[in-house]
Design an enzyme around this catalytic site. Structure first.
Site, PDB file in Angstrom:
ATOM      1  N   SER A 315      37.806  21.814 -13.240  1.00  0.00           N
ATOM      2  CA  SER A 315      38.364  20.917 -14.260  1.00  0.00           C
ATOM      3  C   SER A 315      38.819  21.694 -15.495  1.00  0.00           C
ATOM      4  O   SER A 315      39.900  21.419 -16.045  1.00  0.00           O
ATOM      5  CB  SER A 315      37.336  19.854 -14.642  1.00  0.00           C
ATOM      6  OG  SER A 315      36.085  20.440 -14.938  1.00  0.00           O
ATOM      7  N   LYS A 390      27.387  25.688 -12.815  1.00  0.00           N
ATOM      8  CA  LYS A 390      27.033  25.025 -14.072  1.00  0.00           C
ATOM      9  C   LYS A 390      26.021  23.897 -13.942  1.00  0.00           C
ATOM     10  O   LYS A 390      25.527  23.397 -14.952  1.00  0.00           O
ATOM     11  CB  LYS A 390      28.298  24.473 -14.732  1.00  0.00           C
ATOM     12  CG  LYS A 390      29.008  23.393 -13.919  1.00  0.00           C
ATOM     13  CD  LYS A 390      30.239  22.898 -14.649  1.00  0.00           C
ATOM     14  CE  LYS A 390      30.902  21.751 -13.898  1.00  0.00           C
ATOM     15  NZ  LYS A 390      32.058  21.207 -14.633  1.00  0.00           N
ATOM     16  N   SER A 429      32.188  30.199 -22.166  1.00  0.00           N
ATOM     17  CA  SER A 429      30.738  30.031 -22.111  1.00  0.00           C
ATOM     18  C   SER A 429      30.373  28.569 -22.380  1.00  0.00           C
ATOM     19  O   SER A 429      31.216  27.678 -22.263  1.00  0.00           O
ATOM     20  CB  SER A 429      30.069  30.964 -23.124  1.00  0.00           C
ATOM     21  OG  SER A 429      28.661  30.955 -22.954  1.00  0.00           O
ATOM     22  N   LYS A 432      24.851  25.554 -23.636  1.00  0.00           N
ATOM     23  CA  LYS A 432      23.542  25.734 -22.992  1.00  0.00           C
ATOM     24  C   LYS A 432      23.060  27.184 -23.059  1.00  0.00           C
ATOM     25  O   LYS A 432      21.914  27.478 -22.717  1.00  0.00           O
ATOM     26  CB  LYS A 432      23.605  25.262 -21.540  1.00  0.00           C
ATOM     27  CG  LYS A 432      23.787  23.758 -21.411  1.00  0.00           C
ATOM     28  CD  LYS A 432      23.900  23.318 -19.976  1.00  0.00           C
ATOM     29  CE  LYS A 432      23.989  21.794 -19.878  1.00  0.00           C
ATOM     30  NZ  LYS A 432      25.182  21.237 -20.547  1.00  0.00           N
ATOM     31  N   ASN A 471      29.668  19.692 -23.529  1.00  0.00           N
ATOM     32  CA  ASN A 471      30.108  18.958 -22.342  1.00  0.00           C
ATOM     33  C   ASN A 471      31.545  18.476 -22.494  1.00  0.00           C
ATOM     34  O   ASN A 471      31.993  18.140 -23.590  1.00  0.00           O
ATOM     35  CB  ASN A 471      29.190  17.753 -22.120  1.00  0.00           C
ATOM     36  CG  ASN A 471      27.762  18.180 -21.848  1.00  0.00           C
ATOM     37  OD1 ASN A 471      27.399  18.505 -20.739  1.00  0.00           O
ATOM     38  ND2 ASN A 471      26.947  18.191 -22.900  1.00  0.00           N
ATOM     39  N   GLY A 474      34.646  13.851 -18.374  1.00  0.00           N
ATOM     40  CA  GLY A 474      35.323  13.700 -17.095  1.00  0.00           C
ATOM     41  C   GLY A 474      35.413  14.955 -16.265  1.00  0.00           C
ATOM     42  O   GLY A 474      36.060  14.951 -15.215  1.00  0.00           O
ATOM     43  N   VAL A 479      28.481  13.729 -16.615  1.00  0.00           N
ATOM     44  CA  VAL A 479      27.739  12.473 -16.585  1.00  0.00           C
ATOM     45  C   VAL A 479      28.658  11.261 -16.399  1.00  0.00           C
ATOM     46  O   VAL A 479      28.259  10.265 -15.789  1.00  0.00           O
ATOM     47  CB  VAL A 479      26.898  12.335 -17.874  1.00  0.00           C
ATOM     48  CG1 VAL A 479      27.787  12.168 -19.095  1.00  0.00           C
ATOM     49  CG2 VAL A 479      25.926  11.175 -17.765  1.00  0.00           C
ATOM     50  N   THR A 496      18.109  10.287 -18.035  1.00  0.00           N
ATOM     51  CA  THR A 496      16.862  11.057 -17.959  1.00  0.00           C
ATOM     52  C   THR A 496      15.880  10.690 -19.067  1.00  0.00           C
ATOM     53  O   THR A 496      14.670  10.656 -18.850  1.00  0.00           O
ATOM     54  CB  THR A 496      17.156  12.564 -18.019  1.00  0.00           C
ATOM     55  OG1 THR A 496      17.884  12.851 -19.214  1.00  0.00           O
ATOM     56  CG2 THR A 496      17.969  12.995 -16.816  1.00  0.00           C
ATOM     57  N   GLU A 567      16.054  21.051 -18.413  1.00  0.00           N
ATOM     58  CA  GLU A 567      16.876  20.206 -19.276  1.00  0.00           C
ATOM     59  C   GLU A 567      16.170  19.993 -20.612  1.00  0.00           C
ATOM     60  O   GLU A 567      14.952  19.841 -20.677  1.00  0.00           O
ATOM     61  CB  GLU A 567      17.119  18.860 -18.592  1.00  0.00           C
ATOM     62  CG  GLU A 567      18.146  17.994 -19.297  1.00  0.00           C
ATOM     63  CD  GLU A 567      18.469  16.746 -18.485  1.00  0.00           C
ATOM     64  OE1 GLU A 567      19.650  16.398 -18.382  1.00  0.00           O
ATOM     65  OE2 GLU A 567      17.535  16.126 -17.955  1.00  0.00           O
TER      66      GLU A 567
END
Length: 648
Positions: A315, A390, A429, A432, A471, A474, A479, A496, A567
């Protein structure tokens, strides 16, 4: 039904079919000009006829005298000056009526001036002054009613036989009213506009086009009246960047919201967008200010260059490719190990950009010899390295694969870039990598460190640049597609943790900033993007459920599953010991690190690569921990310490 009635009905249907075919095409401007001029000819003869009835000589017409030719030439001149025949007749509006009035008024004024000059010099007039005013009145009436008639015929031909959905217009500003006027006059075929929604707190009893203006509280009282709302793209952006919560309140009422994009010039548009109404999506609700790029600088860096993009079928990689096309590169090398997505991208580029020069290359960044073949054959000048694993939980279960691709793959690309003396290397990068709690983030941080170690070498001519963002809306595996799938399956939607937040950015925005940062870099920087405010994932889930017309925890259940291995609740864009420096771009900052690349640090990087190559998981993980001391993961064994080979 008799034969006559049957023939009559078939004839009506045939005429209707022919009419619909005609209205699909626009009449050439010269035809409109000719019709307007013919109408003015009728107006001139009519005016002369009315004037002649008051004279002793009886009734007469202009016929084709020199005076008639002069009048039509003057009128034609103002048609050209005001371009009154340029508009599409079926979409005539109040602006067109004003323009026609200007055309006729100027012509009348000019005729009066010429009349008096002609009379003063030759005691002669083209037409008496009263006739000039009569001509103006008749000409304007004919031009006006011609347009109104065509517009009405078009509406009747296109009128829908099925009952239209009732809809409100969100907002009462000038642009909102213009949008409503277009929809009403168009008979859009989808909606029947029944009122306006006031977005301000001030109450009003006014009406627009004799339609009522409601506020949100009134909608809550009679929410069965209409279930659709139409909003312009500019209004939606305005509301998203303010504290107004009306969009959320409308979604809670199960009202579908449709967006009408980019209505700019209502007088000259072909109104295609009126039939291009689309339901708003989650990206619309998370809109950010548009990106302003330094296109001149980007052209200087990327134009006529051979550019290699790894992870090109992903993507992010595919969007980087699409953005690069705008800067006329010499050749784009699409490198990816995923065969089918790469094939799909190849077909897309061939269809949409037939003149673009590109090569699709199946290769894995872990295979250094294969990557070197690509460098030898194509001699790339710029590298965008986006290939990576990822997915956090997947990488927790497969740490060596994460290390192999995210660190070793990056090292392969970087080493070959130095060997082949490329101009610049842009590493994609992630947030995270900041204070990582998972193997994916730690491997990306290790890759960042390796890139910086190369950038610090005095004998290195390659500009190594790192970009870091959160993030992407899409993107593959994110998510939003996950929630969409769960909602289609009637839930439950799994989150979560109720307090978990993430930074979000649109794909095109992220990739534009990557290109901008890649162009501005001097070497060794870690560029951090302005991701805006973090978004609670539970709020994202609520919005997505409401967008489908359902109610969270009533129609679709939301379940909390607990944080996954590796996470964390909150993502960060900067490490604790880092500070940021501004750049010329308001959305790009430089993370100034305090790392000291001494011999032990450099040796750790080499040792990590050696352990990965030997498939030694334990030593690789422990080396990673020493290399990235801020990496904290409960699943990591704590007893052994990485054995560092001392420099000979």
């Amino acid at each position: 039904m008799s034969n006559i009635e049957l023939v009559k009905e078939k004839l009506q249907l045939k005429i209707l079919e022919i009419g619909k075919k005609l209205v699909k095409n626009y009449v050439p401007r010269w035809v409109i000009f000719s019709i307007d001029l013919f109408l003015c000819l009728i107006a001139a003869n009519s005016a002369y006829f009315f004037v002649s009835t008051l004279q002793p000589g009886g009734m007469s017409f202009f016929n084709f005298k020199i005076e008639l030719l002069a009048l039509l030439l003057i009128q034609s001149l103002y048609f050209f000056v005001f371009k009154s025949y340029f508009g599409i007749v079926r979409y005539s509006s109040f602006k067109d009526a004003i323009k026609q009035l200007q055309v006729i008024a100027c012509c009348v004024f000019t005729l009066l001036v010429i009349n008096h000059i002609d009379y003063y010099l030759f005691e002669h007039k083209i037409i008496v002054d009263a006739g000039v005013f009569i001509y103006g009145f008749i000409a304007y009436s004919l031009l006006f009613f011609f347009r109104i008639g065509v517009k009405r015929v078009y509406e009747l031909i296109n009128i829908s036989r099925k009952p239209l959905d009732k809809a409100y217009i969100l907002g009462t500003s000038v642009s909102d009213v213009a949008m409503a006027e277009g929809l009403i006059s168009q008979n859009s075929g989808f909606f029947n506009v029944v009122g306006f929604i006031n977005v301000d707190e001030k109450k009003t009893n006014n009406r627009i086009f004799n339609l009522p203006i409601f506020d949100i509280n009134q909608l809550k009282r009679f929410n069965n009246y209409a279930k659709s709302i139409i909003v312009s793209d500019s209004k939606l952006k305005e509301l998203q960047h303010s504290s107004n919560t009306i969009i959320t309140e409308l979604l809670e009422l199960k009202i579908k919201i449709y967006k009408l994009p980019q209505l700019q010039d209502w007088n000259h548009t072909d109104f295609k967008d009126l039939k291009d109404l689309k339901e708003i999506n989650i990206e619309d609700l998370l809109q950010r200010n548009p990106i302003k790029l330094n296109n001149k600088k980007l052209f200087n860096k990327y134009q006529n260059k051979t550019i290699l993009v790894t992870g090109a079928a992903g993507s992010i990689g595919s969007e980087i490719v699409r953005q690069l096309i705008n800067f006329n590169p010499k050749l784009i090398l699409l490198v990816d190990q995923a065969e089918t997505p790469l094939h799909d991208l190849k077909l897309e580029l061939k269809k949409n950009h037939p003149t673009l020069k590109f090569e699709s290359v199946i290769a894995n960044v872990r295979d250094k010899s294969r990557i070197e073949q690509i460098f030898d054959r194509f001699s790339p000048q710029i590298v965008f390295h986006g290939a990576a694993y990822k997915h956090v939980p997947m990488m927790e279960a497969n740490p060596l694969e994460s290390l192999s691709v995210n660190f070793k793959g990056t090292k392969n690309l970087a080493d070959l870039s130095i060997k082949h003396n490329i101009e610049r290397f842009v590493f994609v990068s992630t947030d995270k990598a900041v204070n990582p709690t998972n193997i994916m983030g730690a491997t990306k941080r290790a890759a960042e460190l390796y890139i910086q170690s190369l950038a610090n070498k005095l004998d290195n001519n390659v500009l190594f640049i790192t970009t870091r963002f959160g993030n992407v809306l899409g993107s593959n595996g994110s998510v939003i597609p996950h929630f969409t799938k769960q909602i289609k399956e009637n839930g439950p939607v799994t989150v979560t943790h109720p307090d978990i937040t993430r930074f979000f950015m649109t794909i095109d925005e992220a990739c534009q900033l990557v290109l901008e940062a890649g162009a501005m870099g001097k070497g060794g920087e870690i560029y951090v993007f302005d991701m805006g405010s973090p978004i609670k994932i539970i709020d994202l889930a609520h919005h997505m459920i409401r967008l489908t017309g359902l109610i969270p925890n009533e129609d679709i259940k939301i379940e909390f599953t607990g944080l996954r291995p590796g996470e964390k609740l909150y993502e960060e864009l900067l490490a604790d010991k880092e500070t940021t420096l501004p750049t010329h771009h308001e959305k790009i900052m430089i993370a100034k690190a305090t790392h000291n690349f001494d011999t032990s640090k450099t040796t750790l990087l080499l040792e990590l690569a050696s352990n990965i190559k030997a498939n030694n998981i334990n030593l690789s993980l422990n080396c990673l921990k020493d290399l990235v001391p801020e990496y904290s993961n409960p699943s990591l064994e704590s007893n052994p310490v990485c054995i560092i080979k001392k420099a000979q």
